[in-house]
Scaffold this active site. Structure first.
Site, PDB file in Angstrom:
ATOM      1  N   ASP A   1       0.718  -1.167  -0.090  1.00 36.23           N
ATOM      2  CA  ASP A   1      -0.142   0.056  -0.202  1.00 36.23           C
ATOM      3  C   ASP A   1       0.792   1.300   0.161  1.00 36.23           C
ATOM      4  OD1 ASP A   1      -2.207  -1.625  -0.101  1.00 36.23           O
ATOM      5  OD2 ASP A   1      -2.600  -1.242   1.965  1.00 36.23           O
TER       6      ASP A   1
ATOM      7  N   ASN B   1      -4.791   8.979   1.460  1.00 38.31           N
ATOM      8  CA  ASN B   1      -5.325   8.527   2.784  1.00 38.31           C
ATOM      9  C   ASN B   1      -5.624   9.288   3.800  1.00 38.31           C
ATOM     10  OD1 ASN B   1      -5.151   5.895   2.138  1.00 38.31           O
ATOM     11  ND2 ASN B   1      -3.111   5.217   3.207  1.00 38.31           N
TER      12      ASN B   1
ATOM     13  N   THR C   1      -9.602   3.034   6.248  1.00 31.80           N
ATOM     14  CA  THR C   1      -9.092   1.840   6.497  1.00 31.80           C
ATOM     15  C   THR C   1      -7.566   1.905   6.879  1.00 31.80           C
ATOM     16  OG1 THR C   1      -8.797   0.924   4.183  1.00 31.80           O
ATOM     17  CG2 THR C   1     -10.830   0.471   5.433  1.00 31.80           C
ATOM     18  N   ALA C   2      -6.840   3.003   6.963  1.00 33.85           N
ATOM     19  CA  ALA C   2      -5.632   3.146   7.539  1.00 33.85           C
ATOM     20  C   ALA C   2      -5.395   3.812   8.935  1.00 33.85           C
ATOM     21  CB  ALA C   2      -4.987   4.238   6.507  1.00 33.85           C
TER      22      ALA C   2
END
Length: 303
Positions: free
Chosen positions: A68, A161, A202-203
């Site tokens: 990622d 993000n 979702t980080a």
């Protein structure tokens, strides 16, 4: 002829091997291959290296070979030019990636044949208002987005993000004043504040117990980290909202964007965030079932 960019994880030998294999396969078929100079050296493809400023010009596809973090770096390099990105999981969790290593050639075949879809993800525009801050855009880790300056003055950045204001490593809680669309909301006493995109839900925001949001949605998510106050909930705001966070206490706060530390903010310094005009464009080879991906990546049981 297509022009394909390849971005390589700097510390994983498999990524370099995949880059060489993909480059050979593409060149045999008359396509052009480009890599950032450092990536080209790591993959023994020095003849195909170019500067990061040249990489995205006229690019048809960017292939991210890593995890990622490599996806974040790839998006940072090409998003301003609207280049679609396909991620190959040469990492661990690989939440952002679409393809496993054995499927790379097939993915390239399908892209070149036009058998793919593009999924757009919201990006966060982060503007720093801190006269005394010497923004550090160098020194990013091998698999961290080395944040590209999105404005002439070097004070605006794009994030896939999140942006985070938090206490210094050896410091105590920070006091951060929050305004939304020019109207004061409330000061926070916390270890930090995370402003995330849906992709970033979702980080880091996930570990701070923020909500999980379907990644193609458009919104701003503000989540406090270990707040020392009664109000400890996340806020979900419209994407066009302008969120301003100012250091209002005597303790400094560090600013990071997609994991890259940009420096320290002092009292009176501020950061403004809103949805960027640009979007990240992810290549998909079929419908992406968000709930199925979520269950797979986090090991959730059916029953």
């Amino acid at each position: 002829m297509a022009v394909i960019g390849v971005i390589v994880h700097h510390e994983r030998a498999q990524a370099a091997e995949l880059a060489r294999d993909a480059a050979g396969w593409l060149i045999e078929r008359g396509h052009e291959v480009r890599l950032p100079l450092r990536d080209a050296g790591i993959a023994d493809l020095a003849g195909h290296g170019c500067t990061e400023e040249e990489l995205a010009r006229g690019l048809d596809l960017a292939v991210s070979l890593g995890g990622d973090g490599t996806m974040l770096r790839t998006v940072d390099l090409v998003a301003a030019e609207g280049v679609p990105v396909v991620g190959v999981n040469v990492g661990q969790l690989g939440y952002l990636t679409e393809v496993e290593p054995p499927g790379l050639r097939m993915a390239l075949k399908r892209f070149l044949a036009g058998s793919y879809e593009v999924e757009e993800r919201m990006l966060l525009e982060v503007t720093v208002d801190a006269a005394g801050l010497d923004v550090d855009t160098a020194g990013a880790g091998d698999d961290t987005a080395a944040m590209r300056r999105a404005s002439a003055d070097g004070r605006s950045f794009l994030a896939l993000n999140e942006a985070v204001l938090e206490k210094t490593p050896m410091g105590h809680t920070v006091r951060l004043g929050v305004s939304i669309d020019g109207e004061a909301f409330t000061p926070y006493a916390a270890d930090g504040l995370i402003v995330a995109t849906p992709t970033g839900s979702t980080a880091y925001a996930f570990s701070a117990r923020g909500p999980i949001v379907e990644p193609t949605h458009r919104c701003l998510l503000m989540t406090p980290v270990s707040p020392h106050m009664l109000f400890d909930r996340s806020l979900v705001l419209a994407p066009e909202a302008r969120l301003r966070i100012e250091v209002v206490g005597d303790r400094p706060a560090t600013l990071s964007v997609d994991g890259h530390n940009l420096g320290t903010l002092e009292r009176g310094d501020a950061v403004t965030m809103t949805a960027a005009a640009e979007s990240a464009r992810f290549v998909a080879f079929g419908p992406r079932n968000f709930l199925r991906i979520l269950k797979s990546k986090f090991g959730l049981a059916d029953r």
